[in-house]
Scaffold this motif. Sequence first.
Motif, PDB file in Angstrom:
ATOM      1  N   ASP A 144       0.841  -1.209   0.000  1.00 33.68           N
ATOM      2  CA  ASP A 144       0.000   0.000   0.000  1.00 33.68           C
ATOM      3  C   ASP A 144       0.875   1.259   0.000  1.00 33.68           C
ATOM      4  OD1 ASP A 144      -2.191  -1.709   0.292  1.00 33.68           O
ATOM      5  OD2 ASP A 144      -2.421  -1.314   2.448  1.00 33.68           O
ATOM      6  N   ALA A 197       2.716   2.772  -3.063  1.00 33.64           N
ATOM      7  CA  ALA A 197       2.044   3.648  -4.038  1.00 33.64           C
ATOM      8  C   ALA A 197       2.774   4.980  -4.128  1.00 33.64           C
ATOM      9  CB  ALA A 197       0.589   3.863  -3.646  1.00 33.64           C
ATOM     10  N   SER A 203       4.893   5.763  -6.981  1.00 34.96           N
ATOM     11  CA  SER A 203       4.347   6.222  -8.262  1.00 34.96           C
ATOM     12  C   SER A 203       4.667   7.697  -8.463  1.00 34.96           C
ATOM     13  CB  SER A 203       2.838   5.994  -8.330  1.00 34.96           C
ATOM     14  OG  SER A 203       2.146   6.827  -7.427  1.00 34.96           O
ATOM     15  N   THR A 236      -2.156   4.291  -9.824  1.00 35.80           N
ATOM     16  CA  THR A 236      -2.138   2.831  -9.940  1.00 35.80           C
ATOM     17  C   THR A 236      -1.167   2.331 -11.005  1.00 35.80           C
ATOM     18  OG1 THR A 236      -4.486   2.856  -9.466  1.00 35.80           O
ATOM     19  CG2 THR A 236      -3.618   0.838 -10.356  1.00 35.80           C
ATOM     20  N   TYR A 258       1.846   0.143 -10.378  1.00 32.24           N
ATOM     21  CA  TYR A 258       1.789  -1.304 -10.173  1.00 32.24           C
ATOM     22  C   TYR A 258       1.831  -2.042 -11.514  1.00 32.24           C
ATOM     23  CZ  TYR A 258       0.726  -0.022  -5.380  1.00 32.24           C
ATOM     24  OH  TYR A 258       0.812   0.511  -4.118  1.00 32.24           O
ATOM     25  N   PHE A 289      -4.136  -4.121  -7.148  1.00 32.68           N
ATOM     26  CA  PHE A 289      -4.238  -2.683  -7.445  1.00 32.68           C
ATOM     27  C   PHE A 289      -4.574  -2.444  -8.915  1.00 32.68           C
ATOM     28  CE2 PHE A 289      -1.899  -2.613  -3.519  1.00 32.68           C
ATOM     29  CZ  PHE A 289      -2.277  -1.430  -2.906  1.00 32.68           C
ATOM     30  N   LEU A 348      -6.628   1.936  -4.259  1.00 36.37           N
ATOM     31  CA  LEU A 348      -5.383   2.614  -3.907  1.00 36.37           C
ATOM     32  C   LEU A 348      -5.576   3.719  -2.864  1.00 36.37           C
ATOM     33  CD1 LEU A 348      -2.439   3.539  -6.163  1.00 36.37           C
ATOM     34  CD2 LEU A 348      -3.360   5.240  -4.624  1.00 36.37           C
TER      35      LEU A 348
END
Length: 373
Positions: free
Chosen positions: A191, A194, A197, A222, A225, A274, A281
């Motif tokens: 988690d 993220a 990103s 997302t 992922y 995800f 997310l």
Amino acid sequence: MRFISLLSILHGAAFIAAIPTTPTRRDDGNDTNPKCDVYKDVLSTIQTTVFENVCGDEALDVLRIAFHDAIGFSPALNKSGQWGGGGADGSIMKFSDEELLIDQNVGLDTSIIRLKAIALQFVDISYGDFIYYAAAVATRMCSGPRMKFWHGRPAPIAASPPGLIPDPSDSVTKILDRMADAGFTPEELIDLLASHSLAVQEDVDLTIPFTPLDSTPTVLDTQFYVETLLEGTMWPGNGSNPGEAMSPFPDEFRLQSDHLLARDDRTACYWQSFIEDESVLGPRFAKAMEKMSLVGQDVDSLIDCSHMVPDSVAAASVRGPHLPAGKSLADIEASCKDRPFPTISADSGPQTSIPKPPRGNDGDDGDGAADDD
Ligand code: HEM
Ligand SMILES: *[C@@H]1O[C@H](CO)[C@@H](O)[C@H](O)[C@H]1NC(C)=O
Ligand SMILES: *[C@@H]1O[C@H](CO)[C@@H](O)[C@H](O)[C@H]1NC(C)=O
Ligand SMILES: *[C@@H]1O[C@H](CO)[C@@H](O)[C@H](O)[C@H]1NC(C)=O
């Protein structure tokens, strides 16, 4: 500001709208706790003078600092009779002289020192409160979810010991063990990732001074992922470095730890979830970040100042998970043994490329990157 120039040409384009500046009401309607009021000033200061109203270097550094502060907490060390660190206590700021000597904190020096000077202006809040409030605001600046914020962390008592911050060259087992010691499940780590990103690397491979770790900087997305599961085919920059994995794009950097966690039996199906449902997310990230902000803290002695975290104005529209142009499902290293990889669409056209953004504002943006060390 350099991120703006990236927006339209990334593998997954996203658009940023206005950033909110007013605190919201508390869920229970009780805005009477005067101890929360100080965050109105903190909010306007950090939004304008620290983050400069963008999801940029400073916002990213704050998120990374929040992790490096919180993960400095080890019940295992404590059990063996050693100081295990105070967790989400702001020790990375108060004891910056010591904690900045830790390898994994290389590159955070400029930011920490600048943020510390700002935190000192607010005598009623501790360094820990400052960091986790700033992290909640940074998440909003980067179009992430609104998370809870608790006020009242006591002053840190000592620096965190070295050896507690995961390294990108660590094995999955070592990383999961370290996270478990600090109280996190493998799922919660995924988690939290993220945040990668949003991330760029500036210290792992010095020959490519600025490259996204994966996916789209500027919004929590997302797509991270998806892109970490693309087969790595090249080394961006001048070849491999410790902690680096091969990348699917010449202009995107891949951390070995992200690469392995995306493919490991213990985490691959959760990783894929995800992509199967992009709506997970936000809530997952908010929950895991709230937990991170409470490592080593007694929540019963803290005050809920969540209403001081800015509310959302539908800040970004992010495309759903997709394959970047030039890639197909055959390039995905699907690693969840329980379920097939979801069918996601591919962009048409030639392979996209992320131009190197201008580095012009590095002198004053406080990104603390390798360039100033
Ligand atoms: C397995 C655990 C993790 C490892 C090994 C790791 C490692 C790294 C590395 C090597 C970088 C690039 C730094 C640079 O070259 O400048 C990075 C960037 C970053 N990491 Fe992590 N990280 C981990 C977990 C996390 C978590 C849990 C968070 C936050 C909640 C986080 C937030 C960030 C952010 C925001 C950046 C970008 C910093 C910037 O662009 O200034 N990381 N991470
Ligand atoms: C609101 O919060 C304050 C401070 O925590 C508390 O003293 C007060 O009783 C609360 N009022 C209501 C109506 O819950
Ligand atoms: C271990 O933790 C306990 C409880 O928080 C604390 O009282 C004790 O001083 C710690 N031990 C060391 C060696 O830091
Ligand atoms: C990267 O490699 C090229 C070609 O071998 C070389 O000219 C350049 O100096 C290298 N850059 C760095 C920063 O090592």
